[in-house]
Design a protein around this motif. Structure first.
Motif, PDB file in Angstrom:
ATOM      1  N   VAL A 100     131.986  12.536  75.875  1.00 12.83           N
ATOM      2  CA  VAL A 100     133.711  12.770  76.227  1.00 12.83           C
ATOM      3  C   VAL A 100     133.540  14.208  76.901  1.00 12.83           C
ATOM      4  CG1 VAL A 100     135.872  13.114  75.418  1.00 12.83           C
ATOM      5  CG2 VAL A 100     134.482  10.998  74.559  1.00 12.83           C
ATOM      6  N   PHE A 101     133.996  14.248  78.070  1.00  6.89           N
ATOM      7  CA  PHE A 101     133.967  15.694  78.765  1.00  6.89           C
ATOM      8  C   PHE A 101     135.304  15.953  79.104  1.00  6.89           C
ATOM      9  CE2 PHE A 101     132.775  18.639  81.683  1.00  6.89           C
ATOM     10  CZ  PHE A 101     131.373  19.328  81.606  1.00  6.89           C
ATOM     11  N   ARG A 102     135.620  17.260  78.813  1.00  4.31           N
ATOM     12  CA  ARG A 102     137.209  17.574  79.138  1.00  4.31           C
ATOM     13  C   ARG A 102     137.085  19.325  79.324  1.00  4.31           C
ATOM     14  NH1 ARG A 102     139.646  14.541  73.819  1.00  4.31           N
ATOM     15  NH2 ARG A 102     140.634  12.843  74.938  1.00  4.31           N
ATOM     16  N   GLN A 103     138.124  19.594  80.088  1.00  4.26           N
ATOM     17  CA  GLN A 103     138.453  20.845  80.465  1.00  4.26           C
ATOM     18  C   GLN A 103     140.113  20.973  80.540  1.00  4.26           C
ATOM     19  OE1 GLN A 103     140.196  22.395  83.276  1.00  4.26           O
ATOM     20  NE2 GLN A 103     139.916  24.413  82.582  1.00  4.26           N
ATOM     21  N   SER A 104     140.233  22.204  79.757  1.00  5.79           N
ATOM     22  CA  SER A 104     141.752  22.748  79.941  1.00  5.79           C
ATOM     23  C   SER A 104     141.987  24.087  80.060  1.00  5.79           C
ATOM     24  CB  SER A 104     142.738  22.008  78.786  1.00  5.79           C
ATOM     25  OG  SER A 104     144.003  22.679  78.958  1.00  5.79           O
ATOM     26  N   ASN A 105     142.995  24.435  80.780  1.00 11.65           N
ATOM     27  CA  ASN A 105     143.251  26.021  80.882  1.00 11.65           C
ATOM     28  C   ASN A 105     144.370  26.383  79.558  1.00 11.65           C
ATOM     29  OD1 ASN A 105     141.889  26.486  83.142  1.00 11.65           O
ATOM     30  ND2 ASN A 105     143.288  25.657  84.447  1.00 11.65           N
ATOM     31  N   HIS A 106     144.678  25.430  79.062  1.00 11.58           N
ATOM     32  CA  HIS A 106     145.709  25.478  77.764  1.00 11.58           C
ATOM     33  C   HIS A 106     144.885  25.645  76.338  1.00 11.58           C
ATOM     34  CE1 HIS A 106     148.688  25.222  80.682  1.00 11.58           C
ATOM     35  NE2 HIS A 106     147.619  24.186  81.599  1.00 11.58           N
ATOM     36  N   GLU A 107     145.392  26.423  75.655  1.00  9.29           N
ATOM     37  CA  GLU A 107     144.788  26.627  74.193  1.00  9.29           C
ATOM     38  C   GLU A 107     145.069  25.314  73.301  1.00  9.29           C
ATOM     39  OE1 GLU A 107     146.254  30.080  72.548  1.00  9.29           O
ATOM     40  OE2 GLU A 107     144.608  30.205  70.751  1.00  9.29           O
ATOM     41  N   GLY A 108     146.295  25.048  73.478  1.00  9.32           N
ATOM     42  CA  GLY A 108     146.937  23.702  72.430  1.00  9.32           C
ATOM     43  C   GLY A 108     146.047  22.503  72.904  1.00  9.32           C
ATOM     44  N   ASP A 109     145.713  22.479  74.043  1.00  9.00           N
ATOM     45  CA  ASP A 109     144.813  21.286  74.396  1.00  9.00           C
ATOM     46  C   ASP A 109     143.556  21.166  73.612  1.00  9.00           C
ATOM     47  OD1 ASP A 109     146.659  20.053  76.097  1.00  9.00           O
ATOM     48  OD2 ASP A 109     145.799  20.610  78.014  1.00  9.00           O
ATOM     49  N   LEU A 110     142.945  22.358  73.853  1.00  9.89           N
ATOM     50  CA  LEU A 110     141.739  22.453  73.159  1.00  9.89           C
ATOM     51  C   LEU A 110     141.694  22.335  71.576  1.00  9.89           C
ATOM     52  CD1 LEU A 110     140.648  25.519  75.350  1.00  9.89           C
ATOM     53  CD2 LEU A 110     139.391  23.292  75.146  1.00  9.89           C
ATOM     54  N   VAL A 111     142.799  22.795  70.926  1.00  7.45           N
ATOM     55  CA  VAL A 111     143.152  22.669  69.439  1.00  7.45           C
ATOM     56  C   VAL A 111     143.429  21.239  69.188  1.00  7.45           C
ATOM     57  CG1 VAL A 111     144.645  23.038  67.718  1.00  7.45           C
ATOM     58  CG2 VAL A 111     144.133  24.782  69.287  1.00  7.45           C
ATOM     59  N   SER A 112     144.070  20.351  69.885  1.00  8.45           N
ATOM     60  CA  SER A 112     144.241  19.205  69.611  1.00  8.45           C
ATOM     61  C   SER A 112     142.717  18.294  69.923  1.00  8.45           C
ATOM     62  CB  SER A 112     145.013  18.404  70.720  1.00  8.45           C
ATOM     63  OG  SER A 112     146.464  19.141  70.465  1.00  8.45           O
ATOM     64  N   TRP A 113     141.872  18.458  70.868  1.00  4.77           N
ATOM     65  CA  TRP A 113     140.937  17.945  71.213  1.00  4.77           C
ATOM     66  C   TRP A 113     139.670  18.182  70.031  1.00  4.77           C
ATOM     67  CZ3 TRP A 113     140.699  19.586  77.136  1.00  4.77           C
ATOM     68  CH2 TRP A 113     141.564  18.878  77.684  1.00  4.77           C
ATOM     69  N   ILE A 114     139.671  19.264  69.645  1.00 11.92           N
ATOM     70  CA  ILE A 114     138.940  19.845  68.657  1.00 11.92           C
ATOM     71  C   ILE A 114     139.183  19.169  67.375  1.00 11.92           C
ATOM     72  CG2 ILE A 114     138.049  21.798  67.140  1.00 11.92           C
ATOM     73  CD1 ILE A 114     138.600  23.489  69.495  1.00 11.92           C
ATOM     74  N   GLN A 115     140.395  18.923  66.866  1.00 15.35           N
ATOM     75  CA  GLN A 115     141.023  18.218  65.719  1.00 15.35           C
ATOM     76  C   GLN A 115     140.565  16.769  65.970  1.00 15.35           C
ATOM     77  OE1 GLN A 115     145.274  18.713  65.112  1.00 15.35           O
ATOM     78  NE2 GLN A 115     145.133  20.747  64.884  1.00 15.35           N
ATOM     79  N   GLU A 116     141.079  16.095  66.996  1.00 13.24           N
ATOM     80  CA  GLU A 116     140.396  14.775  67.513  1.00 13.24           C
ATOM     81  C   GLU A 116     139.021  14.489  66.970  1.00 13.24           C
ATOM     82  OE1 GLU A 116     139.938  12.494  71.487  1.00 13.24           O
ATOM     83  OE2 GLU A 116     141.941  13.422  71.346  1.00 13.24           O
ATOM     84  N   ALA A 117     137.999  15.247  67.556  1.00 11.59           N
ATOM     85  CA  ALA A 117     136.647  15.154  67.254  1.00 11.59           C
ATOM     86  C   ALA A 117     136.282  15.438  65.901  1.00 11.59           C
ATOM     87  CB  ALA A 117     135.928  16.114  68.362  1.00 11.59           C
ATOM     88  N   GLY A 118     136.649  16.483  65.202  1.00 13.73           N
ATOM     89  CA  GLY A 118     136.558  16.855  63.961  1.00 13.73           C
ATOM     90  C   GLY A 118     136.742  15.889  62.876  1.00 13.73           C
ATOM     91  N   LEU A 119     138.166  15.370  63.091  1.00 17.08           N
ATOM     92  CA  LEU A 119     138.703  14.409  62.108  1.00 17.08           C
ATOM     93  C   LEU A 119     137.745  12.923  62.111  1.00 17.08           C
ATOM     94  CD1 LEU A 119     142.362  15.007  62.123  1.00 17.08           C
ATOM     95  CD2 LEU A 119     140.852  15.654  60.518  1.00 17.08           C
ATOM     96  N   ALA A 120     137.181  12.851  63.623  1.00 16.73           N
ATOM     97  CA  ALA A 120     136.581  11.535  63.782  1.00 16.73           C
ATOM     98  C   ALA A 120     135.103  11.776  63.412  1.00 16.73           C
ATOM     99  CB  ALA A 120     136.629  11.162  65.327  1.00 16.73           C
ATOM    100  N   GLY A 121     134.765  13.003  62.905  1.00 15.42           N
ATOM    101  CA  GLY A 121     133.226  13.041  62.631  1.00 15.42           C
ATOM    102  C   GLY A 121     132.390  13.249  63.663  1.00 15.42           C
ATOM    103  N   GLU A 122     132.767  13.634  64.989  1.00 10.03           N
ATOM    104  CA  GLU A 122     131.989  13.550  66.166  1.00 10.03           C
ATOM    105  C   GLU A 122     131.930  15.111  66.619  1.00 10.03           C
ATOM    106  OE1 GLU A 122     133.938   9.354  67.736  1.00 10.03           O
ATOM    107  OE2 GLU A 122     134.674  11.245  68.711  1.00 10.03           O
TER     108      GLU A 122
END
Ligand code: DQA
Length: 148
Positions: free
Chosen positions: A47-69
């Motif tokens: 899953v490859f993503r890019q954002s210029n916004h800090e909150g997007d990165l926070v949400s995507w990290i949470q998503e991955a972490g909670l999924a154990g990925e």
């Protein structure tokens, strides 16, 4: 198939055109294509993503972490400033390999500090686009995988 998230922060959408003497000439799309080519025979989905916004990165990290990925993270300049990204990694239990194209320790002093490194499993910096490939190798299966 196991999933690995590759998350890219601010200004990395400019790769190829952005300070090529420092960051090289490969575009982010080139890096994505290379990682997908590598991942397929390893039995991994990217899953490859890019954002210029800090909150997007926070949400995507949470998503991955909670999924154990696991996550390959180039947080760009947020590496040096973002307590929120650090907390997202710690709070979601995300397994993170921190990557940088450039050797941040050989550059400006403000790039020597990372909020990510203390909560990352490992750090790869200074190998250009290859830093991402090395990170994928670090997370993927290998003969010595039981060592970690
Ligand atoms: C970078 C290094 C950071 O200091 C910088 O702000 C970036 C890119 C790298 O990949 O070398 O945007 O993370």
């Amino acid at each position: 198939m196991p999933v690995i998230h590759v998350l890219n922060g601010p200004n990395l959408n400019l790769l190829g055109a952005r300070e090529p003497a420092i960051y090289g000439t490969a575009t982010l799309a080139d890096i994505e294509a290379r990682l997908r080519d590598m991942a397929a025979p390893m039995g991994l989905t990217i899953v490859f993503r890019q954002s210029n916004h800090e909150g997007d990165l926070v949400s995507w990290i949470q998503e991955a972490g909670l999924a154990g990925e696991p996550v390959i993270l180039n947080a760009g300049a947020y590496t040096h400033t973002s307590v929120a990204i650090r907390d997202a990694i710690k709070g979601s239990g995300a397994r993170v390999v921190e990557v940088h194209l450039s050797n941040v320790h050989a550059r400006d002093v403000f790039r020597h500090q990372s909020h990510v490194s203390p909560v990352a499993e490992g750090v790869i910096a200074g190998f250009g686009a290859k830093s991402y490939e090395l990170a994928l190798l670090a997370l993927g299966p290998g003969p010595l995988q039981n060592e970690k």
